[in-house]
Design an enzyme around this catalytic site. Sequence first.
Site, PDB file in Angstrom:
ATOM      1  N   ASP A   1       0.872  -1.170   0.000  1.00 41.63           N
ATOM      2  CA  ASP A   1       0.000   0.000   0.000  1.00 41.63           C
ATOM      3  C   ASP A   1       0.906   1.216   0.000  1.00 41.63           C
ATOM      4  OD1 ASP A   1      -2.001   1.834   0.340  1.00 41.63           O
ATOM      5  OD2 ASP A   1      -2.343   1.370   2.462  1.00 41.63           O
TER       6      ASP A   1
ATOM      7  N   HIS B   1       1.539  11.698  -1.190  1.00 39.75           N
ATOM      8  CA  HIS B   1       1.503  12.487  -2.419  1.00 39.75           C
ATOM      9  C   HIS B   1       2.909  12.897  -2.844  1.00 39.75           C
ATOM     10  CE1 HIS B   1      -2.788  12.591  -1.922  1.00 39.75           C
ATOM     11  NE2 HIS B   1      -2.584  12.912  -0.665  1.00 39.75           N
TER      12      HIS B   1
ATOM     13  N   GLY C   1      62.676   1.748 -37.009  1.00 40.07           N
ATOM     14  CA  GLY C   1      63.898   1.085 -37.457  1.00 40.07           C
ATOM     15  C   GLY C   1      64.634   0.522 -36.257  1.00 40.07           C
TER      16      GLY C   1
ATOM     17  N   SER D   1      69.898   2.639 -35.937  1.00 37.69           N
ATOM     18  CA  SER D   1      69.712   2.846 -37.381  1.00 37.69           C
ATOM     19  C   SER D   1      69.845   4.323 -37.746  1.00 37.69           C
ATOM     20  CB  SER D   1      68.352   2.312 -37.830  1.00 37.69           C
ATOM     21  OG  SER D   1      67.318   3.014 -37.155  1.00 37.69           O
TER      22      SER D   1
ATOM     23  N   SER E   1      59.673   0.857 -32.352  1.00 34.31           N
ATOM     24  CA  SER E   1      58.318   0.365 -32.663  1.00 34.31           C
ATOM     25  C   SER E   1      58.369  -0.861 -33.565  1.00 34.31           C
ATOM     26  CB  SER E   1      57.468   1.484 -33.269  1.00 34.31           C
ATOM     27  OG  SER E   1      58.127   2.159 -34.310  1.00 34.31           O
TER      28      SER E   1
END
Lengths: 638, 311
Positions: A118, A122, A476, A480, A550
Site C-alpha cells: 500500500d 503524495h 627502425g 639505425s 616500434s
Amino acid sequence: MTEMPQDPIYVTDALIAEDIDAYLVKHQHKTMLRFITCGSVDDGKSTLIGRLLYDTKMIFEDQLASLERDSKAVGTQGGDIDFALLVDGLAAEREQGITIDVAYRFFATDKRKFIVADTPGHEQYTRNMVTGASTADLAVILIDARQGVLTQTRRHSYLVNLLGIRNVVLAINKMDLVGYSQERFYEIVKEYSHFAQQIGMKTFLPIPISGLKGENIASKSAAMPWYQGPTLLQHLEEAPVNDARMQDHDFRMAVQWVNRPNLDFRGFAGQIGAGTISPGDAIRVLPSGKTTTVKSIVTFDGDLDRAIAGQSITLTFADEIDCSRGDVIVKADAPCEVADQFEATLVWMDEAAMLPGRPYLLKIGTQTVTATVTEPKYEVNVNTLEHKASKTLALNAIGVVNISTDRAIPFEAYAQNPDLGGFILIDRMSNATVAAGMIHFALRRSQNIHWQAVDIDRDAHASLKTQKPAVVWFTGLSGSGKSTIANIVEKKLHALGKHTFLLDGDNVRHGLNRDLGFTDADRVENIRRVGEVARLMTDAGLIVLTAFISPFRAERQMVRDLMASGEFIEVFVNTPLEVAEERDVKGLYKKARSGQLKNFTGIDSPYEAPQAPEITVNTVDLTAEEAAERIVAALLAR
Amino acid sequence: MTTSTVDTQGVSQATLTHLQRLEAESIHIMREVVANAENPVMLYSVGKDSAVMLHLAKKAFYPAPPPFPLLHVDTTWKFKAMYALRDKAAKDAGMDLLVHHNPEAVEKGINPFDHGSLHTDMWKTEGLKQALSKYDFDVAFGGARRDEEKSRAKERVFSFRSANHRWDPKNQRPELWKLYNTRKAKGESIRVFPISNWTELDIWQYIHLEGIEIVPLYFSEKRPTVIRNGLMLMVDDERFPLEAGETPVMRSIRFRTLGCYPLTGAVESEARTLPEVIQEMLLTTTSERQGRAIDHDQSASMEKKKQEGYF
C-alpha cells in the site's frame, strides 16, 4: 443500499472445525501473490484494502472494536465503519493526516496468501510506488468512477508498466456513486484503453467495484448484473505469479555466500533467480566464464534432484573453480551477457540530485560495483510522458541514462529478468539508496565513449599555424639513425616556420612511460601511449616527429588508425642489423649479445619491417643530412 | 514439494507454495546479512517467532552452523519453561548463547509487580542497547512480523539505528526488489527482520510442517492461575505476590504469545496439539497481541517504544 450476501467461499472454512488436519494439508499448497494498489486517498484505496481484509476475515473483534471507536472519533464516514483507518500507520503520519511510505498488509483465502503493498502519500509518490511495485506480481489501479482517467491514473499506469508488472487490474471504484452505470464503466474503459496502448501496456482487466459497499470484491455484485467477469478476489486468486514465469527462463543464480565450514565442503549459496538446475548439469561461472558441473544441490532437508526458480539453495561443484559472492552461475550453454556499459532507466530517490560523472555504488544481484552516469539522455515527465533533455535528475524524477561500471558484470535486460536487470545506486558518502535502475541493454564500448565538444577544434588550431598537422613516424632498429635524422628534420622544418615537436623513445621513457619495461606487453603499451599523445598534438595543429624502434606492425597500424587519413607518415629507417650492430652508438648490442640485456630488438626480440612505408631512407647509402633533406622534401610535397 | 499453477500461455508449471516462498526469502535475507555484516547476532526471545527464525538460520547456512551467536536479553521474569528450551535450542543448533541482564535493573530489583512500564524500559529497552554496545554487534536479527501491529506494517526488513540505537521513521531506506542496501557509517547498526512477511498463521503452519520444537506453554495444560486487571496470569514461581485472599486456581490454559510471566495473559483452552492450536487460532476472534500488557496504554505505544529502541 444493496443486500450483501457473504460469498460462502470466504466465510470461515467449515473444515477448520470439522477436520483441522485436512484443512492444514489443503492449506500447505497455497501459492502467494504480491500486489500493489495505486490510487490516491480520494480513490478509496485504503477503503478497498480495509474491505479486502474485512471480507477475508483478517480483522479480529478487538481490532474491529478499536476500528469502530476510531471511526466515530476521526472517521470520514459519518460514524459508519471507516475501513481506511484499518490500514493507517505511524503516529506522526496520523497526526499530520498524511502517509509517506509503503505499508505491507496480509490476507489469505483458501487458495492464496496475499501481500499488498500500500503506497499512500503524495509528495513521495513516485519513490514509494516504485518501491512497492518492484516486488509485485500484479497491480490494482484504482479509478474514481465519477472522475474517470486522471493525470495521476496515467502516472500510476506508467510506473506500473515501467516496473514490468504484466498483470494490471483497472478497478473502477465508487460505482455506487454513479448509479452502477454500465455506460459510465465502458466510457472509462475506452478512455483507459487508448492510454494503455500509448504506454505499451499490453493487457489490463477492468472490474467495476464499490470498496465501500463491497460490490465485486469478494462476491458478485447484484447491483451490476451486466458485469460478467470475475470479482476482484477471484482474479487475485487466479492471476499468474512472477515465480511461475521465471521457471521457463534459462538458469540464473547470483552467488550470495560461499559456505566453507571445513576443508571438505565448499558450497555456493544463493536464491535461484530463474530456471531450474539438477546435479550433473554443466554450468558456467560469470564473469570469469569458467565451467564445471553441478555435483549436488545441498539443503537442510537433504540433497535435491532438482531445484527451481525462487528456491534458496547451496550448490557444490565437481571441480574446484573460482567462484565468489557476486558471481552469477548459469548453464554452460546458455550464459547471460557480461558488460560494463549500459543504457538504463533511473528513478531518482534522493534529495540530492543525480550528478553525471560522480561515482556511486551500484548493487545488482549480489554484486556491488562502482558506477558513474556517463551520459544523461532525457527525463520523462510522468504526467505527460514527454521527454526533455536533462543533465541531472532530481528527487522523484525518472530518466534514461548511459551508465558505466568499473568492471564487467553479468546482467540481463530488466524486461527479461528483473533479478539480473534491476539495480540500486547508493551514495558513497551518505550510504543512502539514491536510485532504482532498470537495464535496457549493454552498450558497445566504442559507442559509449563520447567527446566533450570544444569550440576551438583541430582545424582552427592548424589554420592559425598555416600548416597541415601530421605524425612523421620513424621506425627502425636501434642504432639505425632514427633520432639523429628526426632531429635534423625538425631543425629544417623549424627554420621553415613550421610548428613541430619531437617525441623521442629514450626521452619518453624517462617520464610518461617510466613504468614500462621491454616485454612485448610493455612495448605495445609504450607505443599506444605515444600514439595517443601524438594524436593530441596533431589536434593542436602540430607536426609531430616520433623516433621509436616500434618493432611490431600491429602497433604501428594501431597508431595509423588513430590518425586522420593522410596524417600518418611512416618513415622506415632501413639499416641492416649488421650495420647497426657495428655502429653500436650506445653499446647496447654488445650488452645484448653478452646476455646482459634481455628482449633486445634484432637480437632476441623480433623487428617487423614496414611493408608499405610512405618514405624509406637507406642509411648505408645516404648520410643523415641527405636522408633528412629527402624527408623534408617529401613532407613539403604533401 | 511444489504445486502447479497455470500461466497465461496455459502451460502447467511447477511453482513454490507460499511457505516455500517465505522460507526462501528469509534465507536470502539472512545470507545477505552474513555476507555483509562484521559482527552479526540473532536476538532470541524463546517465543514461537524466534523458534522459526532459528530454524530458518539453520537452513540458511547448512551444513555449517549459523555463523553468529544467539543473544537473549533477559528480564529474569520469563517462564521457567522458556529458560529450559532456550538452553536446549542453542545447544542443538551448535550456537553460542549470550544472556544479558541489565546490571542496573538487577541492582534495583526492577520487577513487573512494583515498577510498571519501568520494567520493560530497563530490562528490555535499555538491556538490549547495553548488550549490543557491549559486544559491538553491527547487525541484529529480530523476529518481528509486519502483521503484528499497525506501525510494524511500514517497518523495513533492514531497519537502521543511529549510534545511540534510535529509530528515525523519516530516515529509512527504500527496499527495492530483493536488493538490500547494507551499508552503514561507523557506530550505526541495523536491525534485520527476516520473517517480516510471515503472518501468525504462516508461523504456526510452518512449525507444524517442519516439526519445530516450541515452549510447551503454547499447548493447553492445567496450570495455576489468578486473574488481575482482566488478564489471566500464571503463577509460575514463588515470586508472584499473591494478594490477601487470592488463591491460584488450576485452569486449562495456554499462551498465544510469551513474555514475562507476570505480564502475559493466558487464554482458557483445550488445545493440546499443534493442529488444535491452529484450529483455535483460526476460529478465534481476537488478535494475538491482546494478551500483552504493553500495547494497552495507547494505540501508538508500540511505535513510541520502537523509537526509544525497544525492538
